[in-house]
Structure formats: C-alpha cells, structure tokens
Write a protein that holds these residues in place. Structure first.
Motif, mmCIF file in Angstrom:
data_model
loop_
_atom_site.group_PDB
_atom_site.id
_atom_site.type_symbol
_atom_site.label_atom_id
_atom_site.label_comp_id
_atom_site.label_asym_id
_atom_site.label_seq_id
_atom_site.Cartn_x
_atom_site.Cartn_y
_atom_site.Cartn_z
ATOM 1 N N SER A 143 4.333 4.891 8.898
ATOM 2 C CA SER A 143 3.385 5.964 9.181
ATOM 3 C C SER A 143 2.538 5.621 10.401
ATOM 4 C CB SER A 143 2.520 6.262 7.962
ATOM 5 O OG SER A 143 1.690 5.169 7.686
ATOM 6 N N GLU B 278 -0.771 11.920 -3.327
ATOM 7 C CA GLU B 278 -1.878 11.394 -4.123
ATOM 8 C C GLU B 278 -3.131 11.246 -3.292
ATOM 9 O OE1 GLU B 278 0.473 8.262 -6.947
ATOM 10 O OE2 GLU B 278 -1.495 7.686 -6.121
ATOM 11 N N SER B 279 -2.906 10.718 -2.111
ATOM 12 C CA SER B 279 -4.073 10.336 -1.310
ATOM 13 C C SER B 279 -4.825 11.532 -0.761
ATOM 14 C CB SER B 279 -3.647 9.414 -0.169
ATOM 15 O OG SER B 279 -2.940 10.138 0.812
ATOM 16 N N ILE B 280 -4.178 12.681 -0.753
ATOM 17 C CA ILE B 280 -4.917 13.820 -0.196
ATOM 18 C C ILE B 280 -5.425 14.771 -1.277
ATOM 19 C CG2 ILE B 280 -3.578 13.727 1.951
ATOM 20 C CD1 ILE B 280 -2.228 16.383 0.988
ATOM 21 N N SER C 159 -4.445 4.793 -0.869
ATOM 22 C CA SER C 159 -3.403 5.167 -1.812
ATOM 23 C C SER C 159 -2.697 3.967 -2.419
ATOM 24 C CB SER C 159 -2.391 6.095 -1.144
ATOM 25 O OG SER C 159 -1.583 5.373 -0.250
ATOM 26 N N ILE D 184 6.485 1.756 4.220
ATOM 27 C CA ILE D 184 5.696 2.988 4.242
ATOM 28 C C ILE D 184 4.516 2.860 5.195
ATOM 29 C CG2 ILE D 184 4.162 4.422 2.853
ATOM 30 C CD1 ILE D 184 6.084 3.860 0.476
ATOM 31 N N LYS E 57 8.730 7.600 -2.557
ATOM 32 C CA LYS E 57 7.444 6.992 -2.910
ATOM 33 C C LYS E 57 6.393 7.277 -1.857
ATOM 34 C CE LYS E 57 9.333 3.462 -5.873
ATOM 35 N NZ LYS E 57 9.685 2.043 -6.030
ATOM 36 N N SER E 58 6.815 7.231 -0.622
ATOM 37 C CA SER E 58 5.872 7.506 0.450
ATOM 38 C C SER E 58 5.293 8.901 0.282
ATOM 39 C CB SER E 58 6.571 7.387 1.807
ATOM 40 O OG SER E 58 5.712 7.809 2.828
ATOM 41 N N SER F 245 4.639 10.678 8.645
ATOM 42 C CA SER F 245 5.121 9.600 7.790
ATOM 43 C C SER F 245 6.490 9.933 7.225
ATOM 44 C CB SER F 245 4.121 9.292 6.679
ATOM 45 O OG SER F 245 4.022 10.385 5.815
ATOM 46 N N LEU G 59 2.804 8.859 -2.557
ATOM 47 C CA LEU G 59 1.559 8.193 -2.171
ATOM 48 C C LEU G 59 0.711 9.095 -1.289
ATOM 49 C CD1 LEU G 59 2.329 4.465 -1.282
ATOM 50 C CD2 LEU G 59 1.133 5.392 -3.264
ATOM 51 N N MET G 60 1.368 9.671 -0.295
ATOM 52 C CA MET G 60 0.638 10.525 0.632
ATOM 53 C C MET G 60 -0.009 11.673 -0.110
ATOM 54 S SD MET G 60 1.072 9.031 3.510
ATOM 55 C CE MET G 60 -0.027 10.226 4.198
#
Lengths: 234, 234, 234, 234
Positions: free
Chosen positions: B171, A207-209, B208, B167, A200-201, A171, A204-205
């Motif tokens: 990805s 956060e998501s993991i 996310s 985003i 931001k990407s 990403s 976000l990424m």
DNA sequence: TATGAATGAGGTTTCATTCAT
DNA sequence: AATGAATGAAACCTCATTCAT
C-alpha cells in the motif's frame, strides 16, 4: 437523406475494427513490442489508414485501454447500484476489481501505462484528456460509496472520501499488480499466497475505515478473512 | 601468491566502475532510452568490455538496482535497530520508505522494472536470483518487526507476519508510485495531496494491524494524521 | 444564355482560390515540405478537388510561381516604360529586379525550382509551356531595352541583345541568390557585404556593355558605386 | 608497432569506400532520391555501418561534395600557378571553371546544395565547417589572382578583390547553371547558345575589371569573343 | 463537381550484441 | 582482458495520388 449518417456510422465502425485489431496485438505483445505493421495486418488495412484514424501508436493504445476503463466502470457501477448496505457495497467494489483483474487481465495490464511517463510521449493531448475523464468516472463510483458511508455513519467521519478512495484502490491495485507479475516469487520464496493477501488486505482496509458501530454490525462479514474468529472489537 | 587475489580485486573494481557509469546513464534516461554506447562512454570502456562483465543491458540494470535495494535495506535495518517500542519502529519503517522515495527517487523508479515483464527478457537467471535474495533481506526486516509485534501482543495475533508485510509495503508503495508519476493529476483533478494520502494510509494500515491495547497505548501517535482528534477506540 | 460563362467564371475563381491557398503554404514551407493536405485545408477544399484543377503538386507550384513572374514582368515593364534615357532604363531594370528580390522574396525563391531538374518530375507539359511563355515576356522586356540601346548607339554594337540580356540577368540573379542563402557566410567568412557586391556588379556589367560615348555621358551615374571617383575612361 | 597505424589506415580506406559508393548513388539520383539502402548496397556494407562513419545522409553528401571542391581547388591552383601574365591567369581561371563544369558535371551539380537551406537540416556542424573551409581555399585562389592584378596595375585599383571575385565567379556560375538545366530552352526559345554566352560574359567581365592599359595590351585576347573585331577602346 | 477514405511504398535512423584481433 | 567495427532487423510515420460515391 441519411447518407451522412451512414458515412458517420461506417467511420465509427472502422474505428472499432481498428481498435479490435490493435487490442489483439497489444494484448499479445504489449505496447513496445507491438508494431503498427502487425496491427495494420490484423486490421486488414494499410498502415497509412491506421494513422488516418489515430495519431500514433500510443493513441491507439489508449483507445484500447479506454475500453478497459469502461468495463471497469460498468463493473463498479453494477457493484454500487444494488440495494445492499453500504458496507457490503464497499466489499463488492473490492470484489469487482478483483473480478476485473481476473476476467480482464489484459486490460488491467494496460493500466500500467500510466506509471511509465516514458511511454507518454506519443500520446495526443486529446486522447490523454479523454482517458483522464473516463478515469474520473470510475473514481467517482468509489468516492460516492465512501461518501455515502460517511453520511450514513458507517464510514469514519474524519476520513476524506477522496483520499480514502485513493488509499483503498491503491492498496488493492498494488497487490494485484504483484499477483500479475510475481505470484510465483511470493509463493515460493516467501510462502504467501497473494490471493489470500489480497483478501486480507481488503478486510483490513475495510475494518480500518468503518466506524466501531458498523464494524460490530458487520462483524461476521469482516471475519471471513481470518481462519480463527479473533476479530477483536474491544 | 596474492596475484590472483589482486586480479580478483581489480575485476571487482572494474565491475563497480561499470555500475557507476551505468547508474549515471540509467538515472538520466531510464532503461529503454539508455544505450550501451552511452554507458560504455561514461565508463570510458569499450562496449565489448561491458559484455565481458555483464550479460546484457538488463543485467546491468539490475546490478544498479541492487544498490538501491541495499540502500533501502540499510535504511530499514536502521529503522528497526533502535530500542524504541515496536509500534514506533513500524511507523519508522514507513517513514524510512518514504525517505528512501524522496532521497533516492532514481532507485525507487528502477523498482518499477519488476512490474513490466516485457523488460525481463534480457535478464539472466543468476542476476534475477541475486536480486531476489537481496530483496528477501529487505522483506525480512519488515517481517521481523511485525513478528516481534505479534510476539509482544502489539500486533494482532491472527495476522500472518509475511502477509501483513506484503500488505503494508504494497500500500505504501502504491501511493508513492502515484506520487512519482501522477502527483499533479491527483492534485488538480481530484483535489487530493498524495503526501497527505500517504500519511493517512500509513496510519490506517497501522491502526488496522495493532491490537486494541496497543492502539490505546499509542493513541497519540496514531492521531497525528487526523485534523480533529476523533480516533475512536471503542 | 450566360450560364456556361458563369460556370467558367466560377471555375476560374476556384482556381484562384486554390492558388491563394497553395501560395500561402508554399511560401511558408517550400515545395518539398508543403503537403497537399495543408493546401487543401488552407483552401477549405478536399484534397481530391485540388487534383480536379491541377494535375500535381508541382503544377500547382508552377501556377503560383507564374504570379511571381507576372509581378516581375510588370515591374520590368514599368521600369522600361519611362521616357528616360536607355542607360537609365537599364539601371532601372537592375534596380527593379533587386526591388523584386526584396519585396517578393518568396516568389524569388520559387524560381530556384528551375535549377533542380529533380523537382520537375511532376510537372505537366502544359504548365511547363505556360511558364516558359510567361518567362519569355520578361526576357523580352530586357532584350528590348538592350536592343534599343544598340540602336541608339548607347550599347556596344557588337553585342547580341539576347545574349547580353542573359549575361546581365544571370549575374544579378546569381548574386541575389547568394544574398538569399549565404548572406552571413559571406559577411563573416569573407568580409563582404553582398548588397554592395550587387551594386558594384551591376555597375561593372553596365559599364562593360555601354559604348565609350555613353559611358562618358553617364559617367556620373556609373561612378556611384565607387568610393573614390576613379572611373577611368581612358 | 604499426598496428594502430594500420587500423587507422584501414578506417580511412573504409571511409573512402563509403564515399565512393555514396558518390555513385548521389551522382545518379541526387540527394533526395538517393537512399541509404542503395548506398549501403553499393558499398557492400550494412546500413548501420554507414552511420558509423557518417552521421547522416546529408553529411555523406557533403563528404562527396568535398571531393568536388578539392578537384576544383586543384584546377584553380593549376591555373594560377603558371608564369603567365595575370590577365591570362584570370582567363585561365574562367576556363578552368568551365572545364570543371564539363568534366565534373556531377560535382558541379552538388554545389546547388548550398542554395537550398531546406536540405541543410541533417548536416552536422563539423561537416559544414569543413566544407566552408575547403570552400575558402578555392576563393582564396581567385582572390589572390585579382589582388595580384591590382598590385600590378592590371586590375582596376578601385576594385575590392574579394568583391570582384564574388562578381566574377557568380556570373560564370550563373550561366553554367543555366547550361546545366536550361540549355535547350535557351537554344530553342531564345535562340542563344549558352556556351557562347558564357564565353562572352567572361570576356565582358574581364574587360570591365581591367585597367585601360591592360585592356590595350591584351586587346587580342579580349577580342576572341566577338565575331567582328570591334572592341572599342576609345 | 466534389469528396475524403484508402493506399503502400518507402525512408532514415537506432542499437543490442557479436566476434575477429 | 579489451577493443570497436560491423551487423541487420526493425520501427514509426508520411503523403502524393486515386477512385468509388
């Protein structure tokens, strides 16, 4: 005594010189547009000599690219060698890649090579193998941090570290690729600043993991990306 | 009366025929390897005539690519036109893109074009513009759904819909690009199945950007990607 | 004492090794396609060393060819050393050449070299001379038998033995050359088996140079070539 | 009306011009040493244009060679079209070939091409086929005369006309090839005049294929080749 | 004696594009 | 509108030979 060593050293040096010249030309023109004539001239060597050291233009291209991979590798190693928390290291990895993108744009561009199998024809097995191995090392760095994160309970346990590395890197890479070639288009036609998007990407990424616990702990860091602090935790 | 219209119609038809021929050749050989001779032969037209309708090989390439964009556009429109919840539509968008990748690989590959500015030289302003506009339409579809998600409180309010679209798409795109060219490498050298990676990546991305409430509501859907149901919500 | 002799012996041995390597490569690739690099590698010697022993690729080629000439020489000598009648020896010479063709095709092919003056450029005077002398020896064998035939009243007295040798050899050689390169063409397009042609040609030639008396005496042998015994004597 | 014809004519003319230029260069330098650059320059055309008309240097070479084959064909046809006795025609065929050798040495040399399969690589199927057919025609002339000789009882009935043609032609060809490349060698080292050899060879070959009756009838002709009239008939 | 790095002059073929007809 | 002949600039790679060490 030492004569063969000196010879060896000189040969290695010559290889370096050739790569230097090739790099100059490839950076300016890209793989296709670059010609062996130009490289030979830049190296102040005959074209035949080039082929004495490298089997093809493509091999030479990969040889240059390997330098880029090494640089990236070092930057990643640097990012993950600190004593800081794993979450921070993950962020630093992303930062490092962006730094690489900015500082070594030309190398970054070379990496596109792998996406065009049509260019692979002239590449020797050996060189491809070398490249693959060098690449592996870089992946290892990323995977290692994620694994550590999992072990520490910082990264979600259900994630596979290798898969996750691919996701994160891909990403980031995708957005930087756009930055490289379509920055203006996105700014003018869509009104977005890709640098902002990348930031931001990454957030976000990340956060998501992360696990909920880790997110909570590093909330401040994660909130960086949003103008108004609305990072919802529950 | 009617004669100029007929002429116009015939001209348009001829343009279509040329694109058909070009598509056949480009699909088989790619931009570089394809030759105007081949295309002319496939079109049962002279090479000169090709240039009567298209300014360059690159323009012709873009003309073909536009068809791919349209197809993708339709698939996206289809995915977002249902009466289903926005979250489901977001997932469907991802599915649609993957479907496009599988069903229209040749078009997908053409999109790489934009990543190689070295190929852009022959492209006319007009064609580039057209392409850009067509592209916009597709983006609009994605952005629209995200915006709706925000409006409905399903997507996090602090997100910018355009940025988020970039985003998400980037990805997905990045991983499918790898699937296209490095599937085996990743399987053999890193032990990951990129299809699996894509699925998980999509889920992670979706998680996310959703609000906590939405995540909870669609928990079942989101959990699809993980073998053991550990999707932690709080 | 003996040191210079040993040196000399070693040098000769080295020359042999080089020829062995060159032979291997020339047999596989022919003069043109063979490269000095390949030969050097096969000889496990540096390219420079090759030039220490032979002045050019062509010289090396001739050196290999000389072996073939020697082999042929031996086969001819063998054929003419028996106690059999001269007519039989003449036939045996033809058989021997065909045997050489079959057993040593690679050497046979090297002989084409002389037909292409364009290849002669790199050849040194010395080597050309050596080759010429070696060749002479072979001719001598053929000429000798014919001369003996004349002396014995078996071969027509009005024939010049050297001229006759050239005639006999040339015709055999011409047909075998065709066998080497155009066997299929003649079979498929003209319906003739060149092996059969060679046999008949040899018989015709023999008949034509023998005296009537000799023909009568060896009628049985000469009739070998024709399905129905119609060899008309008068 | 007539425009396509004129175009066609011009195109054919251009092909001729190219062959003219190629012929000039090939005659001077041979296949290998000739370069497409030289030919293009001689033709006052761009190199690219050459490739528009001929697929490769080898094809062009064959195109030139075809002219030689045609010339030979005509000379053979001329030799066999007279009202003279078949035996005379057979001799005339041999003379015609020698005449061809003397008058069109350059074409004669081109024929060596077929003996070197290593040169065949660039040749297109089509051209090879054309050449084969043109060749056939020439063979037909020779075979025809021999067949007629057999029918008339002039040539030995047990001979196969095709095989016999191969024998006759091959032997003539072999000696003329030596004349072309080794005239001096044979004169100086072996003391024979190849022209004399050719004459005698032809006579011997002729003798050997004629019936006794025919030999007797044309005794005078056959005796030409020997200084002292010793042609033994019985 | 042996090395092997360096040379450098080609050599064929390809193709996007133009332009006269 | 359509043709298709002509262009001409590259482009990659090879290899016999030399020469300094």
């Amino acid at each position: 005594m030492g004569i063969p060593e000196r010879k060896e050293r000189e040969k290695e040096q010559r290889r370096e010189e050739i790569i230097n010249a090739a790099q100059k030309v490839f950076f300016e023109k890209g793989l296709q547009a670059a010609t062996m004539d130009e490289i030979a001239e830049a190296a102040e060597l005959s074209k035949g000599t080039l082929y004495l050291y490298y089997k093809s233009k493509e091999d030479l291209y990969l040889a240059v690219m390997m330098r880029g991979i090494e640089i990236l590798h070092n930057m990643f190693a640097e990012a993950t060698s600190s004593q800081e928390p794993t979450v921070v290291q993950l962020m630093k990895l992303g930062d490092a890649y962006y730094e690489f993108f900015k500082q070594h744009r030309n190398y970054f561009r070379m990496f596109y090579f792998f996406q065009h199998p049509q260019f692979h024809k002239g590449v020797s097995e050996d060189m491809m193998m070398n490249c693959g191995e060098e690449n592996q090392k870089v992946w290892k760095e990323v995977i290692g941090v994620i694994q550590r994160g999992i072990d520490e309970g910082v990264v979600r346990a259900e994630l596979n570290p290798v898969e996750t590395a691919v996701i994160l890197w891909s990403s980031s890479n995708a957005i930087m690729t756009r930055m490289d070639t379509q920055m203006e288009y996105f700014k003018e036609r869509m009104g977005v600043d890709l640098e902002e998007v990348l930031r931001k990407s990454n957030t976000l990424m990340l956060e998501s993991i992360l696990t909920e616990k880790a997110k909570r702990k590093h909330q401040a860091l994660l909130m960086r990306s949003w103008p108004v602090a609305k990072v919802a935790v529950n």
